[in-house]
Write an enzyme that holds these catalytic residues in place. Structure first.
Site, PDB file in Angstrom:
ATOM      1  N   GLN A 143       0.844  -1.208   0.000  1.00 36.15           N
ATOM      2  CA  GLN A 143       0.000   0.000   0.000  1.00 36.15           C
ATOM      3  C   GLN A 143       0.878   1.256   0.000  1.00 36.15           C
ATOM      4  O   GLN A 143       1.034   1.911   1.039  1.00 36.15           O
ATOM      5  CB  GLN A 143      -0.907   0.019   1.241  1.00 36.15           C
ATOM      6  CG  GLN A 143      -2.038  -0.981   1.181  1.00 36.15           C
ATOM      7  CD  GLN A 143      -2.666  -1.241   2.542  1.00 36.15           C
ATOM      8  OE1 GLN A 143      -1.959  -1.481   3.517  1.00 36.15           O
ATOM      9  NE2 GLN A 143      -3.973  -1.222   2.602  1.00 36.15           N
TER      10      GLN A 143
ATOM     11  N   ASP B 171     -10.368   7.280   5.635  1.00 32.02           N
ATOM     12  CA  ASP B 171      -9.403   6.337   6.205  1.00 32.02           C
ATOM     13  C   ASP B 171      -8.066   7.017   6.494  1.00 32.02           C
ATOM     14  O   ASP B 171      -7.591   7.828   5.692  1.00 32.02           O
ATOM     15  CB  ASP B 171      -9.192   5.217   5.161  1.00 32.02           C
ATOM     16  CG  ASP B 171      -8.323   4.087   5.668  1.00 32.02           C
ATOM     17  OD1 ASP B 171      -8.730   3.418   6.628  1.00 32.02           O
ATOM     18  OD2 ASP B 171      -7.230   3.867   5.093  1.00 32.02           O
TER      19      ASP B 171
ATOM     20  N   GLU C 209     -11.209   8.968  10.452  1.00 35.08           N
ATOM     21  CA  GLU C 209     -10.562   7.876  11.167  1.00 35.08           C
ATOM     22  C   GLU C 209      -9.177   8.362  11.565  1.00 35.08           C
ATOM     23  O   GLU C 209      -8.224   8.296  10.784  1.00 35.08           O
ATOM     24  CB  GLU C 209     -10.428   6.616  10.300  1.00 35.08           C
ATOM     25  CG  GLU C 209     -10.036   5.419  11.139  1.00 35.08           C
ATOM     26  CD  GLU C 209      -8.855   4.601  10.640  1.00 35.08           C
ATOM     27  OE1 GLU C 209      -8.514   3.603  11.282  1.00 35.08           O
ATOM     28  OE2 GLU C 209      -8.248   4.960   9.604  1.00 35.08           O
TER      29      GLU C 209
ATOM     30  N   ASP D 204     -11.546  -3.934  12.543  1.00 34.16           N
ATOM     31  CA  ASP D 204     -10.122  -4.081  12.846  1.00 34.16           C
ATOM     32  C   ASP D 204      -9.951  -4.681  14.241  1.00 34.16           C
ATOM     33  O   ASP D 204     -10.911  -4.815  14.992  1.00 34.16           O
ATOM     34  CB  ASP D 204      -9.435  -2.710  12.822  1.00 34.16           C
ATOM     35  CG  ASP D 204      -9.324  -2.158  11.414  1.00 34.16           C
ATOM     36  OD1 ASP D 204      -9.165  -2.963  10.463  1.00 34.16           O
ATOM     37  OD2 ASP D 204      -9.406  -0.929  11.259  1.00 34.16           O
TER      38      ASP D 204
END
Ligand code: NOJ
Length: 556
Positions: free
Chosen positions: A166, A198, A240, A307
């Site tokens: 990522q 995010d 977040e 998560d």
């Protein structure tokens, strides 16, 4: 008042929810067929985990195309039909927006690595050494040893705050800033009600800092909000940002120039601490440490999500304690957290689970439920990474828990099938049919909370009692006062509260509608059963605690 200030949110993992075409993966068709379910439960807004094309090495948080729908989930047309059907029922829908990084399979990254002179090279953060930004912590500690990864094709290192597949986008590049604004406009033009954004703290990197919460990051987030304010009023941005209170507060900006909402990461683990210690202190202390937020903004409170239960916002000592208490098996731990669902964490004890929800619902903020936790679904710690928290929704005790008509081997993950939390025992159909079930209790909590606008306000006072196992919260707004009392212990508790400032008022139980004894000058005595809660609305029989305009006196 913005709609999000007193809304109940529900987190949906599309792959896990309902399989409409029998291929073993949940999809938009399946989700559309389940819309009645959300109405029945009483939630207002769905949050969809990433739905975009992706190699799925991080369940879609590794996006390879920001403008499409993952083929497992259907087509853009399926998404539009889903959104229209949700809106027709008065449900709102927000989706994940993964700003910070892409998949390494994204065409931008592929072009960037292949050619130093490609215009996409500068979409990512490259370096000839892996020694830059050394003060930035590693988030996925169990997997990654550095935030730099060597790319043999590019002949350089690239920066990544999460998995090495990522790569982080380079927000210093104006083209990246513009690209992501286009992505936002694309989905909002389709009618999406906003985004859960995010990983917001990590957009920029600067030497000599921990590369989190930088002024440049806030400046870009403000650009996003400007776009939303100008073109999409009524849509929301939910941050977040897993940060300490003083770092979280700036994400609300001045109330209308950054986020509408942010997850309340500091509160979440402390609800679990308070429950295990049978002591209100962890909750009271963190709530008192939270800086006030602007009137137009709201916290998004939660117990669990997709998560691990993150223990980043606790001290080292508290983390060790949480691990000991809640993750006795090494497999239950992941990174700095605990990979378990709500029900197993609370020993499958119906009273504790319901109490945890009551606490969440009584405190300031708009609560969010994680799919499956409304029926007390279990987890499977033996699955990889966080997969054990993402197993198929348990609809009934039939084939594949009613999730899919595919052969069991074709399911994206196996259903939970253990004695205690398996789908034969824990499922929506059984709980819907049982008025005493967790599902019905939660539905009642949602209905009661939504009927009392006071819960959408920010006023929250912890009332001293002679008993630390009781969490007593006062919520007041526009002439209404509610006292919410919670027994955090497994024993019946007597408590005696000084309610003399409301002398003459009569508390009414919001669940049973029972009217309690009138409040007098003496301490008010009550008994709460183990893990029980009572929410009492103060109904005035005299008006000496009201201002002339009918509102409660400000000094109360
Ligand atoms: C936070 C998401 O909740 C998590 O699932 C994901 O792995 C990381 N961000 C990286 O996008």
């Amino acid at each position: 008042m913005g709609w999000y200030k007193n809304a109940v949110f529900y987190e949906v993992y599309i792959r896990a929810f309902a399989d409409g075409n029998g291929d073993g993966h949940g999809d938009f068709r399946g989700l559309t067929e389940k819309l009645d379910y959300f109405q029945e439960l009483g939630v207002d807004c769905l949050w969809l985990l990433p739905m975009y094309p992706s190699p799925l090495r991080d369940d879609g948080y590794d996006v390879s195309d920001f403008y499409g729908i993952h083929p497992d989930y259907g087509t853009l047309e399926d998404f539009k039909a889903f959104l229209a059907a949700a809106h027709a029922r008065g449900l709102r829908v927000i989706a994940d927006l993964v700003l910070n990084h892409t998949s390494d399979q994204h065409p931008w990254f592929q072009a960037a690595r292949a050619d130093r002179h490609s215009p996409f090279r500068d979409y990512y953060v490259w370096s000839d050494t892996d020694q830059r930004y050394r003060q930035a912590r590693i988030i996925f500690l169990d997997t990654e040893t550095s935030n730099w990864a060597w790319d043999p094709v590019a002949g350089q290192y690239y920066w990544h705050r999460f998995y090495a597949f990522q790569p982080d986008l380079n927000f210093d590049n104006p083209a990246v800033q513009a690209e992501m604004l286009n992505v936002i406009a694309f989905w909002l033009d389709l009618g999406l009600d906003g985004f859960r954004v995010d990983a917001v703290p990590y957009l920029f990197e600067r030497e000599g800092t921990n590369c989190e919460n930088l002024p440049e990051t806030h400046a870009y987030l403000k650009r996003i909000r400007r776009l939303v304010n100008e073109r999409y009023p009524d849509r929301i941005l939910l941050a977040e940002a897993n940060q300490w209170p003083h770092d979280l507060r700036p994400y609300f900006g001045n109330g209308d120039d950054e986020f509408h909402m942010a997850f309340h990461f500091p509160l979440m683990p402390r609800i679990f601490m308070a429950l295990r210690q049978a002591d209100h202190q962890p909750i009271v202390r963190i709530m008192q440490a939270m800086p006030p937020i602007p009137e137009a903004c709201q916290w998004c409170t939660f117990l669990r999500n997709h998560d691990e239960l993150t223990l980043e916002m606790v001290t080292e000592e508290e983390r060790q304690w949480m691990w000991r208490e809640y993750a006795p098996e090494p497999r239950m731990r992941l990174n700095l957290g605990i990979r378990r669902r709500l029900a197993p964490l609370l020993d499958g004890d119906r009273r504790k689970i319901e109490l945890a929800y009551a606490l969440l619902f009584a405190l300031p903020g708009s609560p969010i439920l994680c799919y499956g936790d409304e029926i007390g679904m279990g987890d499977n710690i033996w699955l990889d990474d966080r997969d054990g928290l993402r197993t198929p929704m348990q609809w009934n005790d039939g084939l594949n828990a009613g999730f899919s008509s595919a052969p069991a081997e074709a399911l994206y993950l196996p259903v939970i099938d253990d004695e205690r939390f398996g789908y034969r025992r824990v499922n929506v159909a059984a709980q819907r049919a049982d008025p005493g079930s967790l599902w019905h209790a939660l539905r009642r909590l949602i209905a009661v909370r939504k009927a009392q606008p006071v819960f959408g306000g920010s006023c929250c006072e912890f009332i001293e009692s002679d008993n630390p196992t009781i969490l007593a919260v006062r919520r007041t707004d526009s002439g209404e006062t509610i006292l919410a009392l919670h027994n955090l212990s497994g024993l019946p508790q007597r408590l005696s509260l000084d309610l003399s400032r409301w002398q003459g008022a009569r508390p009414r139980d919001l669940f049973s509608q029972e009217a309690l004894a009138q409040i007098g000058a003496m301490p008010y005595a009550l008994t709460l059963q183990p893990y029980a809660y009572r929410w009492l609305r103060l109904e005035q029989t005299t008006d000496d605690w009201l201002e002339a305009d009918g509102h409660p006196r400000r000094d109360l």
